[in-house]
Each structure stands twice: as structure tokens, then as C-alpha cells.
Design a protein around this motif. Structure first.
Motif, PDB file in Angstrom:
ATOM      1  N   HIS A  30       0.834  -1.202   0.000  1.00 52.60           N
ATOM      2  CA  HIS A  30       0.000   0.000   0.000  1.00 52.60           C
ATOM      3  C   HIS A  30       0.871   1.255   0.000  1.00 52.60           C
ATOM      4  O   HIS A  30       0.616   2.205  -0.749  1.00 52.60           O
ATOM      5  CB  HIS A  30      -0.912  -0.004   1.229  1.00 52.60           C
ATOM      6  CG  HIS A  30      -1.803   1.197   1.331  1.00 52.60           C
ATOM      7  ND1 HIS A  30      -2.971   1.326   0.615  1.00 52.60           N
ATOM      8  CD2 HIS A  30      -1.683   2.332   2.063  1.00 52.60           C
ATOM      9  CE1 HIS A  30      -3.539   2.487   0.901  1.00 52.60           C
ATOM     10  NE2 HIS A  30      -2.779   3.117   1.780  1.00 52.60           N
ATOM     11  N   CYS A  31       1.913   1.262   0.820  1.00 51.75           N
ATOM     12  CA  CYS A  31       2.780   2.435   0.917  1.00 51.75           C
ATOM     13  C   CYS A  31       3.574   2.654  -0.365  1.00 51.75           C
ATOM     14  O   CYS A  31       3.770   3.794  -0.799  1.00 51.75           O
ATOM     15  CB  CYS A  31       3.720   2.293   2.111  1.00 51.75           C
ATOM     16  SG  CYS A  31       2.866   2.319   3.705  1.00 51.75           S
ATOM     17  N   ASP A  33       2.575   1.828  -3.349  1.00 54.65           N
ATOM     18  CA  ASP A  33       1.619   2.359  -4.321  1.00 54.65           C
ATOM     19  C   ASP A  33       1.375   3.848  -4.099  1.00 54.65           C
ATOM     20  O   ASP A  33       1.172   4.605  -5.047  1.00 54.65           O
ATOM     21  CB  ASP A  33       0.292   1.599  -4.231  1.00 54.65           C
ATOM     22  CG  ASP A  33       0.388   0.187  -4.792  1.00 54.65           C
ATOM     23  OD1 ASP A  33       1.342  -0.077  -5.558  1.00 54.65           O
ATOM     24  OD2 ASP A  33      -0.473  -0.645  -4.461  1.00 54.65           O
ATOM     25  N   LEU A  34       1.409   4.277  -2.840  1.00 52.00           N
ATOM     26  CA  LEU A  34       1.158   5.686  -2.534  1.00 52.00           C
ATOM     27  C   LEU A  34       2.267   6.588  -3.068  1.00 52.00           C
ATOM     28  O   LEU A  34       2.004   7.668  -3.591  1.00 52.00           O
ATOM     29  CB  LEU A  34       1.026   5.890  -1.024  1.00 52.00           C
ATOM     30  CG  LEU A  34      -0.301   5.490  -0.381  1.00 52.00           C
ATOM     31  CD1 LEU A  34      -0.227   5.667   1.126  1.00 52.00           C
ATOM     32  CD2 LEU A  34      -1.454   6.314  -0.945  1.00 52.00           C
ATOM     33  N   VAL A  35       3.522   6.161  -2.925  1.00 52.83           N
ATOM     34  CA  VAL A  35       4.628   7.066  -3.252  1.00 52.83           C
ATOM     35  C   VAL A  35       5.276   6.781  -4.600  1.00 52.83           C
ATOM     36  O   VAL A  35       6.042   7.602  -5.099  1.00 52.83           O
ATOM     37  CB  VAL A  35       5.723   7.018  -2.161  1.00 52.83           C
ATOM     38  CG1 VAL A  35       5.142   7.381  -0.821  1.00 52.83           C
ATOM     39  CG2 VAL A  35       6.398   5.657  -2.099  1.00 52.83           C
ATOM     40  N   ASP A  37       4.165   6.581  -7.768  1.00 50.69           N
ATOM     41  CA  ASP A  37       3.821   7.436  -8.899  1.00 50.69           C
ATOM     42  C   ASP A  37       4.393   8.838  -8.728  1.00 50.69           C
ATOM     43  O   ASP A  37       4.979   9.400  -9.632  1.00 50.69           O
ATOM     44  CB  ASP A  37       2.305   7.498  -9.059  1.00 50.69           C
ATOM     45  CG  ASP A  37       1.882   8.450 -10.158  1.00 50.69           C
ATOM     46  OD1 ASP A  37       2.323   8.242 -11.302  1.00 50.69           O
ATOM     47  OD2 ASP A  37       1.146   9.396  -9.872  1.00 50.69           O
ATOM     48  N   ASP A  40       1.408  13.257  -7.072  1.00 50.42           N
ATOM     49  CA  ASP A  40       0.810  14.098  -6.036  1.00 50.42           C
ATOM     50  C   ASP A  40       1.390  13.660  -4.698  1.00 50.42           C
ATOM     51  O   ASP A  40       0.691  13.143  -3.835  1.00 50.42           O
ATOM     52  CB  ASP A  40      -0.710  13.936  -6.065  1.00 50.42           C
ATOM     53  CG  ASP A  40      -1.415  15.215  -5.640  1.00 50.42           C
ATOM     54  OD1 ASP A  40      -0.711  16.191  -5.319  1.00 50.42           O
ATOM     55  OD2 ASP A  40      -2.648  15.232  -5.627  1.00 50.42           O
ATOM     56  N   LEU A  41       2.680  13.881  -4.534  1.00 48.14           N
ATOM     57  CA  LEU A  41       3.438  13.263  -3.452  1.00 48.14           C
ATOM     58  C   LEU A  41       2.955  13.674  -2.071  1.00 48.14           C
ATOM     59  O   LEU A  41       2.834  12.830  -1.181  1.00 48.14           O
ATOM     60  CB  LEU A  41       4.923  13.603  -3.612  1.00 48.14           C
ATOM     61  CG  LEU A  41       5.873  13.019  -2.558  1.00 48.14           C
ATOM     62  CD1 LEU A  41       5.821  11.500  -2.575  1.00 48.14           C
ATOM     63  CD2 LEU A  41       7.292  13.512  -2.789  1.00 48.14           C
ATOM     64  N   CYS A  44      -0.133  12.037  -0.790  1.00 43.23           N
ATOM     65  CA  CYS A  44       0.188  10.621  -0.586  1.00 43.23           C
ATOM     66  C   CYS A  44       0.916  10.414   0.740  1.00 43.23           C
ATOM     67  O   CYS A  44       0.663   9.439   1.456  1.00 43.23           O
ATOM     68  CB  CYS A  44       1.043  10.101  -1.735  1.00 43.23           C
ATOM     69  SG  CYS A  44       0.147   9.895  -3.284  1.00 43.23           S
ATOM     70  N   GLN A  47      -1.529  10.419   3.519  1.00 39.93           N
ATOM     71  CA  GLN A  47      -2.199   9.123   3.658  1.00 39.93           C
ATOM     72  C   GLN A  47      -1.286   8.104   4.323  1.00 39.93           C
ATOM     73  O   GLN A  47      -1.721   7.324   5.180  1.00 39.93           O
ATOM     74  CB  GLN A  47      -2.629   8.616   2.283  1.00 39.93           C
ATOM     75  CG  GLN A  47      -3.720   9.431   1.616  1.00 39.93           C
ATOM     76  CD  GLN A  47      -4.129   8.811   0.297  1.00 39.93           C
ATOM     77  OE1 GLN A  47      -4.373   7.609   0.200  1.00 39.93           O
ATOM     78  NE2 GLN A  47      -4.190   9.629  -0.742  1.00 39.93           N
ATOM     79  N   LEU A  48      -0.019   8.095   3.906  1.00 38.40           N
ATOM     80  CA  LEU A  48       0.950   7.173   4.501  1.00 38.40           C
ATOM     81  C   LEU A  48       1.086   7.429   5.995  1.00 38.40           C
ATOM     82  O   LEU A  48       1.097   6.492   6.805  1.00 38.40           O
ATOM     83  CB  LEU A  48       2.307   7.348   3.813  1.00 38.40           C
ATOM     84  CG  LEU A  48       3.510   6.631   4.443  1.00 38.40           C
ATOM     85  CD1 LEU A  48       3.294   5.128   4.437  1.00 38.40           C
ATOM     86  CD2 LEU A  48       4.796   6.994   3.709  1.00 38.40           C
TER      87      LEU A  48
END
Length: 263
Positions: A30-31, A33-35, A37, A40-41, A44, A47-48
Motif C-alpha cells: 500500500h505504501c 503504491d502511494l509514493v 507514482d 501528487d506526493l 500521498c 495518507q501514509l
């Protein structure tokens, strides 16, 4: 931390003898996937931060040494209260921030915020830390990442809990943050640092050969045998190519050169 990061040494000592704990697969995936791309850091990272149990995060983007002098090339992003962010900028606290100061000299995660650390700071830095404590920015874990061209990012996660709970939270997430930090670094450098002119991306013939063989999975020693060079010479050319391509590893540099059609 001004005296050499006693909190980090104590934190590292507390881990002695403990097995290296990997995060569970679901959380790690999950983490990533968040960072990964990076488009939109900052949202993200918010969320992390919530996902792993912290209240605040901050991300410093700059160069080694940038925190010791006035510079428009350093950026601090966070989800701190807006009043504190404005006050921090107004007071130019980045110039004396002990976390930023120690991160420039460290390559491993470190915990900060113990009373003894703050007592050891000079008066200005002690005032900064005491003021941040008043709004709940009291204890945190910071992960510095150094790039080949002197780039520095510092990912920090801050707990609003008491000292003991904060230490346990930091220990639980230390390895996850250490594994995620290079991806955060790459995304942050890509977003916040000005892109170099294409002319500066010109690679020498030897650099291209070294990158090409790296792309094929060869080690520096194997490349040195193929090209009849010393391993040190191969490493030198790969380091130069990494700087030009703003890559944090030779594999990333090889892939970036291939993507740009430079090989």
C-alpha cells in the motif's frame, strides 16, 4: 542532536540483538503504491502518515549544506498546522533546525525529541524544539536520503503520543520508512528540483557502455573485465552518469538513460 545525535545512538542501541523486521506485505504494498507514482506526493505522504499511525509528517527537499545557509532551493512540505508552518518560515527556522542539521550528517533513520537531546542543544535550537512541542510536534523519526549529486531529502513522521508510545511507534515503522524513503526521494527530487538542460545529459562513450552493460545485469567488476578497465574506473563513470541523470542508483541511471534514448 547538536552534540552528535545522542538520541539516534540510544535508539540504535535499543535495537541491538533484535531481528530485522520487515513490514507486513499489505502495508508495504500500500505504501509503495502511494509514493511510487509521485504525481501528487504530499497528499500521498499524508495518507501514509495516517496509515501507519503518525499524526504529522514533514519532508525536507534540498542539498547537503543548504540548511546551513539562506537558499531558495530548499523546500519543507508538511501537514503541520498552517500557523506553525508560517511561523517556521517567518523565523527561518530551517537554518537552525536540529533535525535538518543532523540529517545532513546521517545515513540512517534516527529518533528525536527526548528531553536530554533538547537540553544539549544551543539556546536557539532549544527554543525551536520547545515551541514545536507546544503544538504537539514533540517526538519523531526522520529518514535522510542522500542523492549522488548532493541532493538531500529528509522524511519525518511525528507522533502526538507520549515519549514511550512514540518510541515504540518509531521502532515498529523504522524499516518500512527506510525502505520507502528512496522512492520518496526520487519523486521529490523529480517534482521540486529544476530539470537540467538536455545538453547536460550528454553521456560519454564510456559512460554509455557502462550503463548499457549495467542494464544487462552486469556488476562493476564484470564490466571492468569486458571493457578492460579497472573496477574503480567503471565505478567512476557510473557515478558521473548517475549525477547527470539525477539517479540514486546505477540501475536507475541505466533505466533512465534507456528511457531517454541515450544508449
Amino acid at each position: 542532536m547538536a552534540k552528535g545525535g545522542e538520541s539516534f545512538e540510544a535508539y540504535r542501541a535499543s535495537l541491538a540483538g533484535q531481528p530485522f523486521m520487515f513490514p507486513d506485505a499489505e502495508t508495504f504494498t500500500h505504501c509503495v503504491d502511494l509514493v511510487r507514482d509521485g504525481s501528487d506526493l504530499i497528499p500521498c505522504l499524508g495518507q501514509l502518515c495516517r496509515r501507519i499511525g503518525f499524526e504529522f509528517f514533514s519532508l525536507l527537499i534540498g542539498d547537503v549544506g543548504a540548511c546551513d545557509q539562506t537558499s531558495d532551493e530548499k523546500v519543507v512540505e508538511s501537514n503541520y498546522p498552517e500557523q506553525w508552518r508560517s511561523y517556521y518560515r517567518e523565523k527561518q527556522y530551517i537554518l537552525i533546525d536540529p533535525v535538518a542539521f543532523y540529517a545532513q550528517r546521517s545515513t540512517e533513520p534516527f529518533f528525536w525529541g527526548r528531553d536530554e537531546d533538547i537540553r544539549n542543544l544551543n539556546p536557539d535550537r532549544r527554543q525551536l524544539m520547545n515551541e514545536s512541542r507546544e503544538i504537539g510536534i514533540a517526538h519523531g523519526i526522520s529518514v535522510p536520503t542522500h542523492g549522488p549529486g548532493g541532493e538531500l531529502t529528509v522524511l519525518s513522521m511525528i507522533s502526538g503520543e507520549g515519549l514511550n508510545s512514540s518510541i515504540q511507534l518509531a521502532k515498529r515503522n523504522r524499516n518500512l520508512l527506510w525502505m520507502i524513503a528512496p522512492m520518496v526521494h526520487a519523486s521529490a527530487v523529480n517534482q521540486y528540483r529544476p530539470r537540467r538542460p538536455e545538453a547536460e545529459l550528454m553521456l560519454t562513450d564510456t559512460q554509455r557502455k557502462c550503463l548499457r552493460w549495467t542494464l544487462h545485469g552486469k556488476t562493476s567488476w564484470e564490466i571492468s573485465r569486458i571493457l578492460s578497465l579497472s573496477k574503480a574506473t567503471v565505478d567512476y563513470h557510473l557515478q558521473r552518469a548517475m549525477r547527470k541523470l539525477e539517479a540514486v542508483s546505477k540501475v536507475q541511471a541505466a533505466n533512465e538513460a534507456f528511457r531517454k534514448g541515450l544508449l
